[in-house]
Motif scaffolding. Structure first.
Motif, PDB file in Angstrom:
ATOM      1  N   SER A  45       0.812  -1.229   0.000  1.00 25.15           N
ATOM      2  CA  SER A  45       0.000   0.000   0.000  1.00 25.15           C
ATOM      3  C   SER A  45       0.838   1.268   0.000  1.00 25.15           C
ATOM      4  N   GLU A  46       2.170   1.156   0.118  1.00 27.92           N
ATOM      5  CA  GLU A  46       2.994   2.358   0.256  1.00 27.92           C
ATOM      6  C   GLU A  46       3.791   2.647  -1.014  1.00 27.92           C
ATOM      7  N   THR A  47       3.040   2.824  -2.103  1.00 30.12           N
ATOM      8  CA  THR A  47       3.678   3.119  -3.385  1.00 30.12           C
ATOM      9  C   THR A  47       4.377   4.472  -3.354  1.00 30.12           C
ATOM     10  N   PHE A  48       3.899   5.385  -2.492  1.00 23.94           N
ATOM     11  CA  PHE A  48       4.509   6.718  -2.432  1.00 23.94           C
ATOM     12  C   PHE A  48       5.953   6.648  -1.931  1.00 23.94           C
ATOM     13  N   ILE A  49       6.258   5.671  -1.091  1.00 21.37           N
ATOM     14  CA  ILE A  49       7.642   5.540  -0.619  1.00 21.37           C
ATOM     15  C   ILE A  49       8.537   5.018  -1.741  1.00 21.37           C
ATOM     16  N   VAL A  50       8.041   4.073  -2.514  1.00 22.67           N
ATOM     17  CA  VAL A  50       8.833   3.548  -3.634  1.00 22.67           C
ATOM     18  C   VAL A  50       9.099   4.663  -4.651  1.00 22.67           C
ATOM     19  N   SER A  51       8.065   5.448  -4.955  1.00 22.76           N
ATOM     20  CA  SER A  51       8.255   6.551  -5.903  1.00 22.76           C
ATOM     21  C   SER A  51       9.293   7.537  -5.385  1.00 22.76           C
ATOM     22  N   GLU A  52       9.265   7.810  -4.104  1.00 19.97           N
ATOM     23  CA  GLU A  52      10.227   8.746  -3.507  1.00 19.97           C
ATOM     24  C   GLU A  52      11.651   8.199  -3.598  1.00 19.97           C
ATOM     25  N   ILE A  53      11.822   6.935  -3.276  1.00 18.40           N
ATOM     26  CA  ILE A  53      13.156   6.325  -3.349  1.00 18.40           C
ATOM     27  C   ILE A  53      13.670   6.325  -4.783  1.00 18.40           C
ATOM     28  N   LEU A  54      12.802   5.967  -5.733  1.00 15.93           N
ATOM     29  CA  LEU A  54      13.225   5.953  -7.137  1.00 15.93           C
ATOM     30  C   LEU A  54      13.645   7.352  -7.594  1.00 15.93           C
ATOM     31  N   ALA A  55      12.914   8.350  -7.169  1.00 16.01           N
ATOM     32  CA  ALA A  55      13.243   9.716  -7.594  1.00 16.01           C
ATOM     33  C   ALA A  55      14.569  10.170  -6.985  1.00 16.01           C
ATOM     34  N   ARG A  56      14.827   9.807  -5.746  1.00 18.96           N
ATOM     35  CA  ARG A  56      16.094  10.212  -5.114  1.00 18.96           C
ATOM     36  C   ARG A  56      17.270   9.465  -5.735  1.00 18.96           C
ATOM     37  N   GLU A  57      17.050   8.213  -6.076  1.00 14.03           N
ATOM     38  CA  GLU A  57      18.118   7.486  -6.769  1.00 14.03           C
ATOM     39  C   GLU A  57      18.373   8.089  -8.148  1.00 14.03           C
ATOM     40  N   ALA A  58      17.310   8.463  -8.841  1.00 13.84           N
ATOM     41  CA  ALA A  58      17.479   9.085 -10.151  1.00 13.84           C
ATOM     42  C   ALA A  58      18.224  10.409 -10.038  1.00 13.84           C
ATOM     43  N   ALA A  59      18.090  11.062  -8.882  1.00 15.06           N
ATOM     44  CA  ALA A  59      18.793  12.330  -8.654  1.00 15.06           C
ATOM     45  C   ALA A  59      20.242  12.117  -8.251  1.00 15.06           C
ATOM     46  N   GLY A  60      20.654  10.871  -8.134  1.00 12.61           N
ATOM     47  CA  GLY A  60      22.059  10.592  -7.854  1.00 12.61           C
ATOM     48  C   GLY A  60      22.381  10.265  -6.411  1.00 12.61           C
ATOM     49  N   GLU A  61      21.374  10.152  -5.558  1.00  8.68           N
ATOM     50  CA  GLU A  61      21.649   9.849  -4.149  1.00  8.68           C
ATOM     51  C   GLU A  61      21.936   8.361  -3.958  1.00  8.68           C
ATOM     52  N   ASP A  62      22.822   8.086  -3.038  1.00  5.84           N
ATOM     53  CA  ASP A  62      23.188   6.716  -2.679  1.00  5.84           C
ATOM     54  C   ASP A  62      22.375   6.332  -1.441  1.00  5.84           C
ATOM     55  N   LEU A  63      21.502   5.348  -1.588  1.00  5.71           N
ATOM     56  CA  LEU A  63      20.562   5.016  -0.518  1.00  5.71           C
ATOM     57  C   LEU A  63      20.735   3.576  -0.046  1.00  5.71           C
ATOM     58  N   VAL A  64      20.367   3.352   1.201  1.00  2.00           N
ATOM     59  CA  VAL A  64      20.246   2.014   1.757  1.00  2.00           C
ATOM     60  C   VAL A  64      18.941   1.997   2.548  1.00  2.00           C
ATOM     61  N   ILE A  65      18.273   0.854   2.546  1.00  5.79           N
ATOM     62  CA  ILE A  65      16.963   0.753   3.191  1.00  5.79           C
ATOM     63  C   ILE A  65      17.051  -0.243   4.353  1.00  5.79           C
TER      64      ILE A  65
END
Length: 454
Positions: A45-65
């Motif tokens: 149900s939390e598609t908004f979190i996936v969209s946010e992570i994808l957008a930050r990765e596309a912006a070049g951020e290095d993420l870990v969950i």
């Protein structure tokens, strides 16, 4: 609409003074590696979190969950496959032996071991799961050279992130949504502590910012920053229908089958419409604790031939349904427990796609639905109001397709300008940058003011 009258807090924490969070830009960028702390990942149900992570990765951020609970979902959205971030599940020890082993592992990190004595009292105030997961998160965050912790929802994820931040000195922030701030069970003193220790607090709407400012008090108001939920706009191309799709108006409703969605009132409104000579077909997508009650209500009202329960569908499946139905209807209400939706993603998806939208006027919904211009607002508890609005829009689909098109054009424009995940990622990135520079405060790009759309 959710009342803006809120209780006062009897024992507010004393926040650390700091300048407002939207004045000047940091002088130097320190991207580093950022971590998401989530109660459960992935969650259907939390598609908004996936969209946010994808957008930050596309912006070049290095993420870990970091996920604090194993996923219990049986279906997953295909967009998950695009997330590049490493996902680390933090276990909860189920025995005294495993608890002690986990504690020893955390203490093997010298910086965590050195910090524990100074924060032992705070750890002892937590539940055992939260405390041991905070210790593990602290160790893993240092191992992965994390420079910022960001949690979603001001509940368990923020509890653990806050404690790990105290142990490591890594700054943290959290995004607030709806149940985590509106529900009657929310402990305001706990919310105040979390906000007081955070670098910044994200509100997803102006409504939520005002609400938080009142309950947190003026000392913490400058830590609240509005960053609206984002959509990957390209995944929702504008495909408005040219008039009605069939002889009987087709309605689409999507959401968990819980009180705050207002689906019980929608079924009553459909029965009222049929009695008045206007039948509408409804496809209801979602699952939840009220499913059997809603099915029984539909049968009792004699709507079996008009209402179809679809269960849970993926975002892609719902996206297709948005293009072959006449109206998206979402009669949100304030639940008896105080819970209310913040701003459901499906409403933004519908507005972006070009389906006329009818929604309950709760919390932030009026910030995107301007009645008669970008959609239609209803009182979700007023079944006569829902029915008459449905009849009005259904009639306009046949008699005034140009007028309907003007509304969907304006709705698309509003979502593109206010809820683009690219803009959201830029805002979140700047806030994290500023958190890494002591004394710096971010320049969060403002969303342009609404323009007149005829």
């Amino acid at each position: 609409m959710l009342s803006e009258q809120t209780p006062t807090i009897s024992t507010p924490a004393t926040p650390t003074p700091r300048p407002p969070a939207t004045t000047t830009a940091p002088t130097e960028r320190h991207p580093g590696r950022r971590a998401y702390v989530l109660k459960m990942y992935p969650r259907f149900s939390e598609t908004f979190i996936v969209s946010e992570i994808l957008a930050r990765e596309a912006a070049g951020e290095d993420l870990v969950i970091f996920s604090l609970r194993p996923s219990t979902d049986t279906r997953f959205h295909p967009e998950l496959a695009r997330v590049r971030a490493e996902v680390i599940h933090i276990d909860r020890p189920s025995s005294a032996r495993s608890f002690w082993q986990t504690f020893a592992e955390a203490a093997s990190e010298s910086r965590v071991a050195a910090a524990v004595p100074g924060h032992l009292g705070e750890l002892l105030e937590l539940g055992h799961d939260d405390a041991i997961q905070a210790l593990t998160l602290a160790r893993l965050a240092l191992d992965h050279e994390v420079t910022h912790l960001h949690a979603h929802f001001a509940s368990v994820a923020t509890t653990v992130a806050r404690a790990a931040s105290a142990l490591t000195g890594i700054p943290y922030s959290f995004t607030t949504h709806a149940k985590d701030i509106f529900h009657e069970d929310v402990v305001l003193t706990d919310l105040v502590r979390k906000a007081a220790d955070a670098d910044h607090v994200i509100a997803i709407s102006d409504f939520n910012r005002r609400y938080l400012s009142r309950v947190l008090g003026p000392e913490l108001a400058d830590r609240i920053v509005v960053v609206r939920n984002g959509l990957e706009i390209d995944r929702f191309p504008y495909r408005p229908n040219q008039g009605a799709t069939g002889a009987v108006p087709s309605l689409l409703a999507v959401g968990r089958l819980v009180e705050k969605k207002g689906f019980a009132h929608l079924l009553n409104a459909l029965a009222r419409l049929r009695a008045d000579g206007t039948s509408c077909r409804l496809d209801l997508v979602g699952t939840g604790p009220l499913e059997e009650e809603l099915r029984t209500r539909s049968h009792t009202l004699g709507l079996d031939d008009l209402v179809t329960f679809h269960g849970a569908l993926t975002q892609a499946e719902v996206r297709d349904m948005l293009t072959d139905h006449d109206v998206l209807v979402a009669p949100f209400v304030i639940g008896s427990d105080g819970n209310a939706d913040g701003l459901p993603t499906v409403l933004l998806e519908g507005m972006a796609t070009g389906i006329p939208c009818i929604a309950g006027a709760v919390t932030a919904v009026p910030e995107v639905i301007d009645h008669g211009r970008t959609g239609w607002l209803v009182d979700g508890t007023d079944e006569a109001n829902i029915a008459s609005t449905l009849a009005e829009v259904a009639a306009a689909l046949r008699t005034d397709p140009a007028g309907i098109r003007a509304v969907t054009d304006a709705a698309r424009d509003r979502v593109c300008r206010m809820h683009d995940s690219v803009v959201q990622a830029e805002q979140l990135g700047r806030l994290a940058d500023a958190a890494a520079v002591p004394g710096a405060v971010p320049a969060v790009p403002a969303v342009r003011e609404m323009e007149s759309v005829s």
